[in-house]
Design an enzyme around this catalytic site. Sequence first.
Site, PDB file in Angstrom:
ATOM      1  N   GLU A  41       2.497  26.114 -45.530  1.00  0.00           N
ATOM      2  CA  GLU A  41       2.774  25.870 -47.038  1.00  0.00           C
ATOM      3  C   GLU A  41       2.279  24.653 -47.401  1.00  0.00           C
ATOM      4  OE1 GLU A  41       4.907  27.648 -49.474  1.00  0.00           O
ATOM      5  OE2 GLU A  41       3.884  25.843 -50.414  1.00  0.00           O
ATOM      6  N   LYS A  58      19.312  29.625 -62.423  1.00  0.00           N
ATOM      7  CA  LYS A  58      20.591  30.005 -62.417  1.00  0.00           C
ATOM      8  C   LYS A  58      21.571  28.772 -62.429  1.00  0.00           C
ATOM      9  CE  LYS A  58      19.110  33.028 -62.991  1.00  0.00           C
ATOM     10  NZ  LYS A  58      17.927  33.676 -62.567  1.00  0.00           N
ATOM     11  N   GLY A 190       7.540  36.610 -75.495  1.00  0.00           N
ATOM     12  CA  GLY A 190       7.909  37.379 -74.186  1.00  0.00           C
ATOM     13  C   GLY A 190       9.459  37.377 -74.054  1.00  0.00           C
ATOM     14  N   GLU A 213       8.469  38.863 -79.597  1.00  0.00           N
ATOM     15  CA  GLU A 213       8.228  39.761 -78.507  1.00  0.00           C
ATOM     16  C   GLU A 213       7.382  40.871 -79.050  1.00  0.00           C
ATOM     17  OE1 GLU A 213       8.901  40.951 -75.071  1.00  0.00           O
ATOM     18  OE2 GLU A 213       7.775  42.758 -75.720  1.00  0.00           O
ATOM     19  N   GLY A 277       4.960  37.438 -68.338  1.00  0.00           N
ATOM     20  CA  GLY A 277       4.516  38.222 -67.114  1.00  0.00           C
ATOM     21  C   GLY A 277       4.100  37.268 -66.020  1.00  0.00           C
ATOM     22  N   HIS A 447      42.360  45.834 -56.949  1.00  0.00           N
ATOM     23  CA  HIS A 447      42.783  45.762 -58.293  1.00  0.00           C
ATOM     24  C   HIS A 447      43.299  44.131 -58.506  1.00  0.00           C
ATOM     25  CE1 HIS A 447      44.391  46.433 -62.187  1.00  0.00           C
ATOM     26  NE2 HIS A 447      45.562  46.002 -61.892  1.00  0.00           N
TER      27      HIS A 447
HETATM   28  P1  NAI Z   1       8.765  40.093 -68.221  1.00  0.00           P
HETATM   29  O1  NAI Z   1       7.346  41.244 -67.682  1.00  0.00           O
HETATM   30  O2  NAI Z   1       9.944  40.432 -67.691  1.00  0.00           O
HETATM   31  O3  NAI Z   1       8.306  40.266 -69.709  1.00  0.00           O
HETATM   32  C1  NAI Z   1       7.347  39.890 -70.360  1.00  0.00           C
HETATM   33  C2  NAI Z   1       7.418  40.000 -71.685  1.00  0.00           C
HETATM   34  O4  NAI Z   1       6.564  39.639 -72.660  1.00  0.00           O
HETATM   35  C3  NAI Z   1       7.563  41.640 -72.092  1.00  0.00           C
HETATM   36  O5  NAI Z   1       8.631  41.913 -72.838  1.00  0.00           O
HETATM   37  C4  NAI Z   1       6.190  41.760 -72.664  1.00  0.00           C
HETATM   38  O6  NAI Z   1       6.271  42.930 -73.869  1.00  0.00           O
HETATM   39  C5  NAI Z   1       6.025  40.448 -73.449  1.00  0.00           C
HETATM   40  N1  NAI Z   1       4.553  39.925 -74.045  1.00  0.00           N
HETATM   41  C6  NAI Z   1       3.446  40.287 -73.142  1.00  0.00           C
HETATM   42  N2  NAI Z   1       2.428  39.670 -73.981  1.00  0.00           N
HETATM   43  C7  NAI Z   1       3.037  39.120 -75.257  1.00  0.00           C
HETATM   44  C8  NAI Z   1       2.461  38.658 -76.466  1.00  0.00           C
HETATM   45  N3  NAI Z   1       1.101  38.447 -76.497  1.00  0.00           N
HETATM   46  N4  NAI Z   1       3.092  38.252 -77.424  1.00  0.00           N
HETATM   47  C9  NAI Z   1       4.648  38.429 -77.440  1.00  0.00           C
HETATM   48  N5  NAI Z   1       5.145  39.097 -76.291  1.00  0.00           N
HETATM   49  C10 NAI Z   1       4.466  39.486 -75.272  1.00  0.00           C
HETATM   50  O7  NAI Z   1       7.844  38.819 -67.639  1.00  0.00           O
HETATM   51  P2  NAI Z   1       8.655  37.408 -67.290  1.00  0.00           P
HETATM   52  O8  NAI Z   1       9.756  37.331 -68.091  1.00  0.00           O
HETATM   53  O9  NAI Z   1       7.645  36.369 -67.412  1.00  0.00           O
HETATM   54  O10 NAI Z   1       9.110  37.643 -65.933  1.00  0.00           O
HETATM   55  C11 NAI Z   1       8.034  37.872 -64.707  1.00  0.00           C
HETATM   56  C12 NAI Z   1       8.691  38.475 -63.690  1.00  0.00           C
HETATM   57  O11 NAI Z   1       9.627  37.603 -62.798  1.00  0.00           O
HETATM   58  C13 NAI Z   1       9.571  39.469 -63.956  1.00  0.00           C
HETATM   59  O12 NAI Z   1       9.017  40.979 -64.096  1.00  0.00           O
HETATM   60  C14 NAI Z   1      10.565  39.718 -62.702  1.00  0.00           C
HETATM   61  O13 NAI Z   1       9.730  40.449 -61.784  1.00  0.00           O
HETATM   62  C15 NAI Z   1      10.451  38.272 -62.208  1.00  0.00           C
HETATM   63  N6  NAI Z   1      11.842  37.725 -62.767  1.00  0.00           N
HETATM   64  C16 NAI Z   1      12.857  38.025 -62.283  1.00  0.00           C
HETATM   65  C17 NAI Z   1      14.164  37.730 -62.434  1.00  0.00           C
HETATM   66  C18 NAI Z   1      15.302  38.119 -62.019  1.00  0.00           C
HETATM   67  O14 NAI Z   1      15.413  38.882 -61.195  1.00  0.00           O
HETATM   68  N7  NAI Z   1      16.838  37.809 -62.689  1.00  0.00           N
HETATM   69  C19 NAI Z   1      14.229  36.262 -63.441  1.00  0.00           C
HETATM   70  C20 NAI Z   1      12.877  36.037 -63.957  1.00  0.00           C
HETATM   71  C21 NAI Z   1      11.829  36.548 -63.340  1.00  0.00           C
END
Ligand code: NAI
Length: 468
Positions: A41, A58, A190, A213, A277, A447
């Site tokens: 790492e 968080k 996003g 979005e 993403g 409860h």
């Molecule tokens: P995401 O995939 O959740 O959301 C990305 C959003 O950006 C989508 O709604 C998409 O439509 C939008 N988007 C894409 N290109 C765009 C553009 N050019 N203009 C405007 N909107 C656009 O991705 P995010 O939030 O970056 O998270 C990545 C990953 O990280 C998640 O898929 C998840 O797996 C992980 N994650 C999990 C969490 C949890 O479990 N609580 C918290 C944070 C992240």
Amino acid sequence: MSPLAEAAVSKVQVLVLGGGPGGYVAAIRAGQLGLDTVLVEADRLGGTCLIRGCIPSKALIHAAGEFEVLRRAQGDNPLGLKVTGEVAVDFAQTLRWKDGIVDRLSDGVGGLLRRAKVRVVRGWGNFRDARTCEVTGPDGAIQVIEAEHVILATGSEPVALPAIPFGGDVLSSTEALALPAVPETLAVIGAGYIGLELGMAFAALGAKVTIVEALSRILPQYDPALSAPITRALERAGIEAHLDARATGFADGRLSVERAQGPALQIPADKLLVTVGRRPRTEGWGLERMAVDLDGPFIKVDDRCATSMRNVWAIGDLVGEPMLAHKASAQGETVAEIIAGRRRRFDPVAIPAVCFTTPEVVSVGAWPEPGPEVITAVFPLAANGRALSQEGGDDGGFVRVAARADDHRILAFAAVGRHVSELSGEMTALLEMGAVLEDAAGLIHAHPTQSETLGEAALRALGHAIHV
Ligand code: NAI
């Protein structure tokens, strides 16, 4: 690359590349099973989740929520709380507290690895071939490690927008979690997991937040019933969300946005958070020299997390969706046991997903298409005493269940509401153990707790809920 003669070659049974929740769990389990294991790492231990993702976010979300409570107490509120003086955030202290949690957990991972007799090699790993890894340490010293088994766990990285690259005031979640002060105005591109979680937290801390979005609704990975309460929460928090909108450029503190309908916008923003993403981190460490097949952007693996190259395994965000820490950890444990000779498969019935917005969203199992072969039911949190007594009953939250109509086998649960993330454990247990509606309905839930809503939703699906 340096010739082999430059550095001594050490041999190990297992080399794990990447110390995130996939890699460190794989290494600990391998060590526990008596395998001679090295974890490589370059950064601190803990990976994206612990160092710059789930855990610090968080912490920030919690601090933001506490601050909101104080602010609400300045005005009229149903609880009758009163703060008469000024309330303020000492954000530097908030960051110190958050960093303290991260330090403690990262040190803890180091301790766990030591206890499992895993050797941690600090440095950047680069494969010369599928089982030979050259590691360049922080001081530039190189060591070469030959492994019988290699576990690839390099995780993922944020996707950048070509027209708006990261740097300066354009932040990924990593920089957003280390901002020295709460920005006055924050634009977020996003409306997925990260954009909403951090956008809502910064709004609660006092920033004016605007979300852009590309699709026609927020949280597009969830169905509209689940995202609707979050849409209302954004409105209540004063967060403007522009849907069907694409960011095209960022200059002089203004974000240019084109919309499917309506005129283009110029959104003022001191900082811009890009959360569109994440993608698997497959470059920069010699994957191309390992003869490992890909599946789109991901490394292709079978249900044992075996790649196309013998004794090379891959886990976590590298191997596909869902890109979630708990999936990576489960795969890491599975692979270590397989290497140690146990018969294991990575074949879960359900992987829970939680979005830590306020309110939270949790989903376990694939929600089925409606039809005569499924029965579904919804139980509102407004009918649950615990939810109401925690101010969680009035924002449209609910728990829902779907089951097969013929044998009542539960297919999926989902919920939206304050604190519903804590329901994910029971939801997952019921699905993984093949429970039917009668099992969920027959459990005696403590409860007053929100877990009662799971039993009530199952009862409702059976046609005889008690409290609704
Ligand atoms: P995401 O995939 O959740 O959301 C990305 C959003 O950006 C989508 O709604 C998409 O439509 C939008 N988007 C894409 N290109 C765009 C553009 N050019 N203009 C405007 N909107 C656009 O991705 P995010 O939030 O970056 O998270 C990545 C990953 O990280 C998640 O898929 C998840 O797996 C992980 N994650 C999990 C969490 C949890 O479990 N609580 C918290 C944070 C992240």
